[in-house]
Design a protein around this motif. Sequence first.
Motif, PDB file in Angstrom:
ATOM      1  N   LYS A 149      37.519  40.780  49.464  1.00 45.62           N
ATOM      2  CA  LYS A 149      36.250  40.746  48.743  1.00 45.62           C
ATOM      3  C   LYS A 149      35.533  42.090  48.662  1.00 45.62           C
ATOM      4  CE  LYS A 149      34.282  37.764  47.197  1.00 45.62           C
ATOM      5  NZ  LYS A 149      34.273  37.273  45.802  1.00 45.62           N
ATOM      6  N   ASP A 152      34.668  43.743  45.399  1.00 47.70           N
ATOM      7  CA  ASP A 152      33.659  43.133  44.532  1.00 47.70           C
ATOM      8  C   ASP A 152      32.236  43.557  44.889  1.00 47.70           C
ATOM      9  OD1 ASP A 152      35.734  41.767  43.327  1.00 47.70           O
ATOM     10  OD2 ASP A 152      35.442  39.935  44.494  1.00 47.70           O
ATOM     11  N   ASP A 222      26.697  37.430  42.023  1.00 46.65           N
ATOM     12  CA  ASP A 222      27.193  36.167  42.568  1.00 46.65           C
ATOM     13  C   ASP A 222      26.208  35.722  43.650  1.00 46.65           C
ATOM     14  OD1 ASP A 222      28.461  34.039  43.739  1.00 46.65           O
ATOM     15  OD2 ASP A 222      30.367  35.072  44.107  1.00 46.65           O
ATOM     16  N   SER A 224      26.064  33.099  45.279  1.00 43.85           N
ATOM     17  CA  SER A 224      26.635  32.310  46.378  1.00 43.85           C
ATOM     18  C   SER A 224      27.058  33.200  47.542  1.00 43.85           C
ATOM     19  CB  SER A 224      27.843  31.513  45.874  1.00 43.85           C
ATOM     20  OG  SER A 224      28.940  32.372  45.581  1.00 43.85           O
ATOM     21  N   HIS A 281      29.716  41.134  42.719  1.00 42.21           N
ATOM     22  CA  HIS A 281      29.662  40.772  41.295  1.00 42.21           C
ATOM     23  C   HIS A 281      30.416  39.479  41.048  1.00 42.21           C
ATOM     24  CE1 HIS A 281      33.803  41.834  40.265  1.00 42.21           C
ATOM     25  NE2 HIS A 281      33.668  42.978  40.912  1.00 42.21           N
ATOM     26  N   LYS A 282      30.097  38.837  39.956  1.00 51.82           N
ATOM     27  CA  LYS A 282      30.757  37.583  39.606  1.00 51.82           C
ATOM     28  C   LYS A 282      32.212  37.848  39.227  1.00 51.82           C
ATOM     29  CE  LYS A 282      26.627  35.247  37.847  1.00 51.82           C
ATOM     30  NZ  LYS A 282      25.950  34.703  36.665  1.00 51.82           N
TER      31      LYS A 282
END
Length: 282
Positions: A149, A152, A222, A224, A281-282
């Motif tokens: 991850k 991102d 993002d 979440s 980021h998404k």
Amino acid sequence: MSVRIIVDSASDLTKERADALNLGYMPLKTIFGETEYLDGVTISHKEFYEKLIECGTIPTTSQVSPHDFEAKFKEVKEAGDTAVVICLSSLLSGTYQSAHIALDGYEDCITLVDSLNVCLGEQILVLYAVKLRDEGLSAKEIAEKLEEKKKDVCVLAVFDTLEYLKQGGRISKTAAWAGNILSIKPVIAIEKGEVAILGKARGSKNGNNILIQEVKNKNGIDFSMPYMLGYSGLDDSLLRKYIADSADLWTGQTKELPISTIGSTIGTHAGPGAICVSFFHK
């Protein structure tokens, strides 16, 4: 056996916040003249900016030593625990290399992660690691998720002044003079572990507009995943202005915006008045 997370102070987590999250805390050093401070331990973020303004000189920073890492690794091993160690970008500091040197003999219980980030970008990666730890993942599983991850993570910032970049030798005196006369605000990002200049805005409002557009260019936030806003210095008014200017990014997405102060690692080069946003980021 428990899973530990060890972080360096370049993540801009305060020692108090790190303790509350049950994190091992490895402070970098901030040096004003002949006096050496442990970032977040013997000098707070607030005290750093007070001293920065009062002294009128640029301090230096020093990486965490292999000896300090080895002492922490020994503590983990003797307790029968395992740990994930998250360091600021190896392209910006020798701290990750220090941890790697200290790793010899502790490979069975210590896993290193080069965040390829710093400041609030490193911080949200740490917060993601805390979430994974609390979900019951092992140290190696957490490290694998972080490696996946970290690409991102987005970090965007606007500096209020070029003066500290000049004094630190990052730009010329002529460029700093011209920039200050024209009220130029450099807009930066962390890309592939290094600092990248995205643009130079005339005034803080234009700087905010570039930040807002760059968030959209990254395909948005993002929500979440962890995200964080931050500022350097003793006054958060410029950050509050950015939040107001960028309201459409947050409205309906979150009830509260988490805010962190920016510590000495970036503050030494940014000076007071910088604002920063970090997110996955998404």
